[in-house]
Every structure is written in C-alpha cells, then in structure tokens.
Design a protein around this motif. Sequence first.
Motif, mmCIF file in Angstrom:
data_model
loop_
_atom_site.group_PDB
_atom_site.id
_atom_site.type_symbol
_atom_site.label_atom_id
_atom_site.label_comp_id
_atom_site.label_asym_id
_atom_site.label_seq_id
_atom_site.Cartn_x
_atom_site.Cartn_y
_atom_site.Cartn_z
ATOM 1 N N MET A 1 -6.906 -0.120 3.927
ATOM 2 C CA MET A 1 -6.535 -0.676 5.007
ATOM 3 C C MET A 1 -7.431 -1.781 5.672
ATOM 4 O O MET A 1 -8.006 -1.794 6.595
ATOM 5 C CB MET A 1 -6.456 0.390 6.093
ATOM 6 N N HIS B 1 9.347 5.483 -6.571
ATOM 7 C CA HIS B 1 9.281 6.316 -7.524
ATOM 8 C C HIS B 1 8.703 7.622 -7.118
ATOM 9 O O HIS B 1 9.318 8.735 -7.315
ATOM 10 C CB HIS B 1 8.249 5.775 -8.492
ATOM 11 N N GLY C 1 -7.159 10.360 0.919
ATOM 12 C CA GLY C 1 -6.873 9.917 -0.429
ATOM 13 C C GLY C 1 -8.011 9.723 -1.642
ATOM 14 O O GLY C 1 -7.533 9.471 -2.626
ATOM 15 N N VAL D 1 -2.649 16.181 -7.572
ATOM 16 C CA VAL D 1 -1.743 15.090 -8.291
ATOM 17 C C VAL D 1 -2.650 14.791 -9.677
ATOM 18 O O VAL D 1 -1.968 14.728 -10.512
ATOM 19 C CB VAL D 1 -1.780 13.737 -7.491
ATOM 20 N N TRP D 2 -3.873 14.862 -9.599
ATOM 21 C CA TRP D 2 -4.789 14.492 -10.674
ATOM 22 C C TRP D 2 -4.805 15.614 -11.743
ATOM 23 O O TRP D 2 -4.993 15.344 -12.876
ATOM 24 C CB TRP D 2 -6.226 14.460 -10.159
ATOM 25 N N TYR E 1 -0.183 16.528 -13.449
ATOM 26 C CA TYR E 1 0.558 15.719 -13.737
ATOM 27 C C TYR E 1 0.781 15.403 -15.388
ATOM 28 O O TYR E 1 2.025 15.350 -15.904
ATOM 29 C CB TYR E 1 0.406 14.062 -13.223
ATOM 30 N N TYR F 1 3.801 15.524 -8.264
ATOM 31 C CA TYR F 1 4.823 14.466 -7.328
ATOM 32 C C TYR F 1 4.877 15.083 -5.898
ATOM 33 O O TYR F 1 4.831 14.122 -5.041
ATOM 34 C CB TYR F 1 6.187 14.413 -7.964
ATOM 35 N N VAL G 1 -0.274 8.745 4.620
ATOM 36 C CA VAL G 1 -0.764 7.187 4.695
ATOM 37 C C VAL G 1 0.030 6.250 5.409
ATOM 38 O O VAL G 1 -0.368 5.582 6.529
ATOM 39 C CB VAL G 1 -0.767 6.713 3.336
ATOM 40 N N LEU H 1 -0.270 -0.845 0.347
ATOM 41 C CA LEU H 1 -0.975 -1.194 -0.984
ATOM 42 C C LEU H 1 -2.409 -0.524 -1.039
ATOM 43 O O LEU H 1 -2.882 0.179 -1.732
ATOM 44 C CB LEU H 1 -1.030 -2.408 -1.220
ATOM 45 N N THR H 2 -3.191 -0.869 0.146
ATOM 46 C CA THR H 2 -4.538 -0.467 0.545
ATOM 47 C C THR H 2 -4.222 1.071 0.755
ATOM 48 O O THR H 2 -5.582 1.894 0.231
ATOM 49 C CB THR H 2 -5.296 -0.905 1.536
ATOM 50 N N GLY H 3 -3.498 1.669 1.284
ATOM 51 C CA GLY H 3 -3.552 3.278 1.723
ATOM 52 C C GLY H 3 -2.958 4.087 0.769
ATOM 53 O O GLY H 3 -3.461 5.221 0.762
ATOM 54 N N ILE H 4 -2.340 3.685 -0.328
ATOM 55 C CA ILE H 4 -1.809 4.604 -1.295
ATOM 56 C C ILE H 4 -3.229 4.956 -2.038
ATOM 57 O O ILE H 4 -4.001 4.104 -2.534
ATOM 58 C CB ILE H 4 -0.789 3.799 -2.269
ATOM 59 N N PRO H 5 -3.359 6.239 -2.180
ATOM 60 C CA PRO H 5 -4.542 6.887 -3.154
ATOM 61 C C PRO H 5 -4.438 6.626 -4.467
ATOM 62 O O PRO H 5 -3.429 6.282 -5.083
ATOM 63 C CB PRO H 5 -4.255 8.493 -2.609
ATOM 64 N N SER H 6 -5.613 6.451 -4.956
ATOM 65 C CA SER H 6 -5.814 5.725 -6.419
ATOM 66 C C SER H 6 -5.244 6.958 -7.434
ATOM 67 O O SER H 6 -4.700 6.536 -8.379
ATOM 68 C CB SER H 6 -7.223 5.458 -6.873
ATOM 69 N N VAL H 7 -5.092 8.154 -7.074
ATOM 70 C CA VAL H 7 -4.575 9.090 -7.940
ATOM 71 C C VAL H 7 -2.914 8.693 -7.973
ATOM 72 O O VAL H 7 -2.267 8.841 -9.125
ATOM 73 C CB VAL H 7 -4.673 10.349 -7.509
ATOM 74 N N VAL H 8 -2.332 8.292 -6.903
ATOM 75 C CA VAL H 8 -0.926 8.048 -7.209
ATOM 76 C C VAL H 8 -0.849 6.687 -7.794
ATOM 77 O O VAL H 8 0.239 6.605 -8.392
ATOM 78 C CB VAL H 8 -0.391 7.805 -5.425
ATOM 79 N N TYR H 9 -1.700 5.562 -7.568
ATOM 80 C CA TYR H 9 -1.636 4.850 -8.582
ATOM 81 C C TYR H 9 -1.624 5.078 -9.754
ATOM 82 O O TYR H 9 -0.847 4.616 -10.718
ATOM 83 C CB TYR H 9 -2.818 3.855 -8.409
ATOM 84 N N LEU I 1 -0.842 8.014 -11.049
ATOM 85 C CA LEU I 1 0.407 8.734 -11.569
ATOM 86 C C LEU I 1 1.506 7.974 -12.009
ATOM 87 O O LEU I 1 2.285 7.927 -12.836
ATOM 88 C CB LEU I 1 0.802 9.609 -10.255
ATOM 89 N N TRP I 2 1.829 6.778 -11.106
ATOM 90 C CA TRP I 2 2.764 5.857 -11.282
ATOM 91 C C TRP I 2 2.578 5.080 -12.598
ATOM 92 O O TRP I 2 3.557 4.788 -13.463
ATOM 93 C CB TRP I 2 2.792 4.920 -10.052
ATOM 94 N N VAL J 1 0.721 5.885 -15.057
ATOM 95 C CA VAL J 1 0.956 6.743 -16.558
ATOM 96 C C VAL J 1 2.449 7.250 -16.851
ATOM 97 O O VAL J 1 3.065 7.419 -17.886
ATOM 98 C CB VAL J 1 0.076 7.720 -16.440
ATOM 99 N N MET J 2 2.967 7.394 -15.576
ATOM 100 C CA MET J 2 4.534 7.921 -15.839
ATOM 101 C C MET J 2 5.601 6.762 -15.921
ATOM 102 O O MET J 2 6.461 6.995 -16.508
ATOM 103 C CB MET J 2 4.852 8.881 -14.440
ATOM 104 N N MET K 1 -10.419 6.859 -10.493
ATOM 105 C CA MET K 1 -9.178 8.034 -10.730
ATOM 106 C C MET K 1 -8.132 7.200 -11.392
ATOM 107 O O MET K 1 -7.502 7.601 -12.503
ATOM 108 C CB MET K 1 -8.851 8.537 -9.672
ATOM 109 N N MET L 1 -6.673 7.939 -15.336
ATOM 110 C CA MET L 1 -5.205 8.432 -15.752
ATOM 111 C C MET L 1 -4.453 7.285 -16.658
ATOM 112 O O MET L 1 -3.911 7.880 -17.362
ATOM 113 C CB MET L 1 -4.677 8.406 -14.559
#
Lengths: 316, 354
Positions: free
Chosen positions: A1, A68, A237, A269-270, A273, A285, A295, B147-155, B157-158, B160-161, B271, B275
């Motif tokens: 942010m 997604h 996060g 999550v980590w 998955y 997920y 967020v 985009l800044t707020g999304i946690p890096s594990v979610v990046y 996850l997206w 790798v999946m 992270m 992944m």
Amino acid sequence: MSELPNNPSSPQSQSDADRLNFETLSKLVEVQGIKSNTTRGFKARIAWSLSYLTLLLVITPAVLIVGHVVLQALPHFQFSVLTSNTTGLGGGLKNEIAGTLVIVLGVLVIAGGLGILSGIYLSNYAKNKFGNFLRSSSEVLAGIPSIVFGYVGYIALVVHFHWGFSLGAGLITLSLMVVPYVSKTTEVALRQVPSGYSEGGEALGLSEGYILRRITLKSALPGVVTGIIVAVAIATGETAPLLYTAGYSQNLPKLAVTHSPLGYLTYAVWTFYNQPSKAAVQLSYDAAFLLIVGVVLLIVISRIVVSASQKHSENR
Amino acid sequence: MSSTVVPTERHDSPDENIRHREKGNRSFLGLKIVSTVAALIPVLALLAIVAVLLSESLPAIKLNGISFFTKFAWRPGGTYSLPTKTDGILHPVGSSFGIWPLLAGTLESSGIALLIAVPVSIGAALAVVKKLPKGLSTGVGFFLEILTGIPSVVYGLWGVMTLGPTLSRDVFPLIAKHAPSGFGFNFFKGNVGHGEGLITSGIILAIMVIPIISATTRDLLKQVPTLTEEGGMAIGMTDWETTKKITLPWVSKGVIGACILGLARALGETMAVAMVSGSVLGTIPSNLYSTFTTIAATIVSQLDSALTDGTGFYVKTLAETALVLMVITLLTNVAARLLVKRVSSSGLPVGRGV
C-alpha cells in the motif's frame, strides 16, 4: 500500500487545474491539425495507445488473481471452515484465523505504540543530524528482506533466548519489521499540522503535553491511522518472518509470550497448496480468500479514513 | 478544532495556572524520554540484526572462504555419518556450499521482473496522469492498492496453480519454437518445463513490483510544473512529444530511483519465488523456463532441513547467505533513496512496497 491515498494535504486541487490546462492545450494543438494527419500525430496516437495497453496490463493481473482465488474458494466454501480447527490436512481454519487476529492485535499494540512515539520524537525534537541518522536507519530497516527478519528472529529469540516457537518471538520480529512504516507516517502527519494550531494552544497557556495530546495528535490522526493500517496489512500478509518464529500449531493460540506456537492464515496457504489431498488444497484457497477479503477491507477502511479527514481539512 | 483546545479545568488564580502547566511539562518530559527510546529502536534493531548474522555466520565465512562466491555446489553433506573438523570448525562430511547459483538466480529473476515492470509501470502512470479523467484514475489507484496488498503467498499460489501451467502449455512452446537460433537466443529455446521456473518467477515478481514503480512515477508526474509542459505545447509539440521530451526527462531521476526500489523488493522477495521457482539448488538456469532458486527462497525452504544438521554448519551457512542478501538489498535501497529523496507523496518508506 505504498500508494495509500493518504496524503490529505497534497496539492490535489492545483494539479486538477494543471491537468485542465494540459488538456485544453492538447485540444488546441489538435485544432491546428498537427495531431490527426501527420506522422507526428500518428506517433502520438500509437504512443498513447501503448500506454493504455500497459494500463490494462496493470489491471488484468489484479483481476485475475482475485478472480482465481474467489472462484476456487467460494463455490466450495463452507462456514464450518470458520468454526473448526485444522486437523491434519483438513478441517477448518479457526485456529489460523484466531492466530492472525492475535498477531494483528499484538503488532497493533507494539508497532503502533513504538511507531507513534518514535514519530512524535522525529517530528518534534529531531531536527538535527541525529534526527536524520534515526530517519535513515529506520528506512534502512524497512528495506531489509522479510526472510532476514525471520532468520534473525529464529536464531536470536527462538534458539538463543530459548523462547521456542512462540507468539512473543513472532510478534517482536514482525513488529520491528513494520515500526518504520508507522513511525514515518506519524512523523509526516504531525509535520503537516499547521504550526498555528499549537501556537494557539501555547498562547492559551496550555501545557505542551496537553497541546500534543488534544491538538496536534488529534489533527494528525488520519495520517497516523493510515500508517497503522499499513502495518496491519503487512502483519496480515507476511509469512517469511513468522514461519520460524511463531512456528505453527493446530490449536487455538495460547496467550503466552514463550513456548506458544500458533497458526496463521498465510501458513495455511503456504503449506497446504501442494498436498495431495483435495481438502488440503481447498483449505489453502479458503485461507487465500480470507486474506484477500481482509486486504480489501483494509483498503476500504483506509479510503474512508482519508475521505473523512479531507472533509474536515482546511485546505480542501 | 476550536472546541478541543478549551481546557477542561478552570484555574482562577494565576499561581494555580502555572502549577498546572508545570505538572503538564513534567509529564511531557516523561513523554520525551519514552519517545526518544522508541525512536532509537530501529537503530538498535539494525545493530542486533547485523550482530546476530555476523556472529552466527562467522564459522561459515571462515570455512566456506572466498570460493563461496564462485562454487556451483550446494551440498549439505551427510547427516548420518560422523561430522569432521576442518580448521577447527565442525561440519558434516562432504558439505560444500557455493552461493553463485543462488546469486545468479536472484539477479536473473529480478532482472526479468524489471524488464517487464519498468515499461508497463511508466506507461500506466503516464496514462493515469495525462489521459484518464480523475474518477477513473482513482479506480486505477484502487487496483494498484490491491496489487500491493495481496500477500506474497497468494501471488505464489496463483503463479503455481494457474499462471505457470497456462503459460507453459500455451505460450512458452510458441516462444521456444519461434525463437531464432544463434548466440544469445538459445536461452529462449529448449525444454519449456511445467510452469515452475525462471520466467514464471520473473513475471510474478514483475506484477509485485509494478505498484511500487507505477505509484511513485504517478506521484512524480503530478509534481511536474505545468508551465514547462505548456511551453512545449505552445511551440507546437504534440502531447506525446511534450510528454517524451519535457515531462519524462523532468522526473527521470526519481523514476530511476523508483525502479531501483522495485529491484530491491524483487531481490528480497521470498514466499512467492519459493513457490514458483521449482526450488532447485546448486544449478544455474540453463534456459528461460528452467527451475532455479534465489537466495531468499533458499533460506526459507532450507532452514527446515538445515535444522537436522547436528553440527549446525548448514544453519550457519544460511546465516552467511542471509548476510549476502542483506548487503545486496541494502546497497540497492541506499542507491534508490539517494535518487528518490522523499518524492513519494504518501510519505511512506517505500522499501517493502506495502
């Protein structure tokens, strides 16, 4: 942010007028016939089309990622996820949700308190070289990769202090990581309070503490709150600083400083998955979905804070 | 405001008023002391981090020597056989570490990320500041914040999946097939893998640093004085020529600083890369699609197994690795800050990008 719209007193109005001028002028140039039927005009069109394309390239990933996760999580989302603990590779996320909330609260208290105090110091007293030294070391701290924090937290707190994987180790590691953000926003917000406010207070014979508490800090509140929201967003996060400090537990968090490992959403999550079981992937997920909801909530709150503060600001 | 400045207690005699003020000042002194301590904490934390990393990694620095930066090996050694002693330092038999592959992976993935993110971020910032109506540009700001707020594990996850598998199925084979052969282009050819690898990590990192570069560039562009731009328009330049020849040069230094800040973020990202990189230790990526690892990803994925090394040498080597990572990101950050110097209007330290 980094880009929270938090600067209530940025010269927004002026740049609007500027933009108007720029647009009027571009139209004028268009009237002169430069734009549409020359190579130069053609080049300009191509360039701006490309810039719109890049804009699309910025928006698309955000939509794709959120879409997604929502599409994978929502159709199978069960509310039991919120009410039961993780068991093995299945079950719910109650312990992780509680853990994340505890961590957020702890960071709010520790990093919030330290950050606000250090912001007060930096804006009020640190106008010399020493202040600049403090400022730049705070910025350097903000630039250290999160895994380095995690590693040092593990070696120092978990191993050398014999705290074990614990809430205390996780909280201290994470708080030190986000203190610079709170401190910086507090300092900037305090500096932007017009000096006439505190001078008025002094003229009334109020004590300095009273002026700070009831006048300066109160006016700077939106900026301070924004900094704290950023800290909370990071605390929600982050994974790397917590993996080897807070550890993991499938039970609800124990409210003890040492030997109290706890779960948190990013861990789910980590870890889940790439497990073979479908329930585990689903859990991953679900956790990602809850994180994204968090967020978005934080972004909305920060926007409300900013717009509320702009309603009362003088230089609107 | 005016209602808040009225004191709640009334003091009729001036004496009492002064006493009240002195009492307030005493508590204020307390605040000054407490806030000084709080302001010192980042310095202390920095010192502590450096001290812990140095003291922990000292044996590893001694034993790994200078070849730590040139070797291709990453062998923790046998943990089942008895450890040996070299130069008085206990370590598992056959352990041999070289950071070069990790360093190369870190630099390559971050380089790819910047190649993608810089033009995209600057282009998007230009469109937002110069073309979009105000309402829409606030909307774009919202996407940047997401985009800044999304946690890096979610990046991760997206990546790798979805992203990795999709690209390696539909896009990478096309690139590998149509890339011209010859020196330098062989990097684009070869086995396209399954989506975990260098290019996927590069793309994910690019998406993560775009908001940093884009938001800073946008704030910089807004600060360009109108008069200079009007001058360009007045001598008959098109709006694009004005932007290219006047606006962008005006902010170039700050934009470069923002790009370096983005680089620092990409270098230290943990992270998401852990992944989508495929986490292969000890090899340098042979082509654009091959699996690899970075310094940060190695620390997070290897600390677990390093703990099984009874001699503790692996953990100490990871400390040395962390030290290298810290030095690199510190240098990048300092360089960026020298260039940007308080241009971010949000007033946040832009380091982590959040």
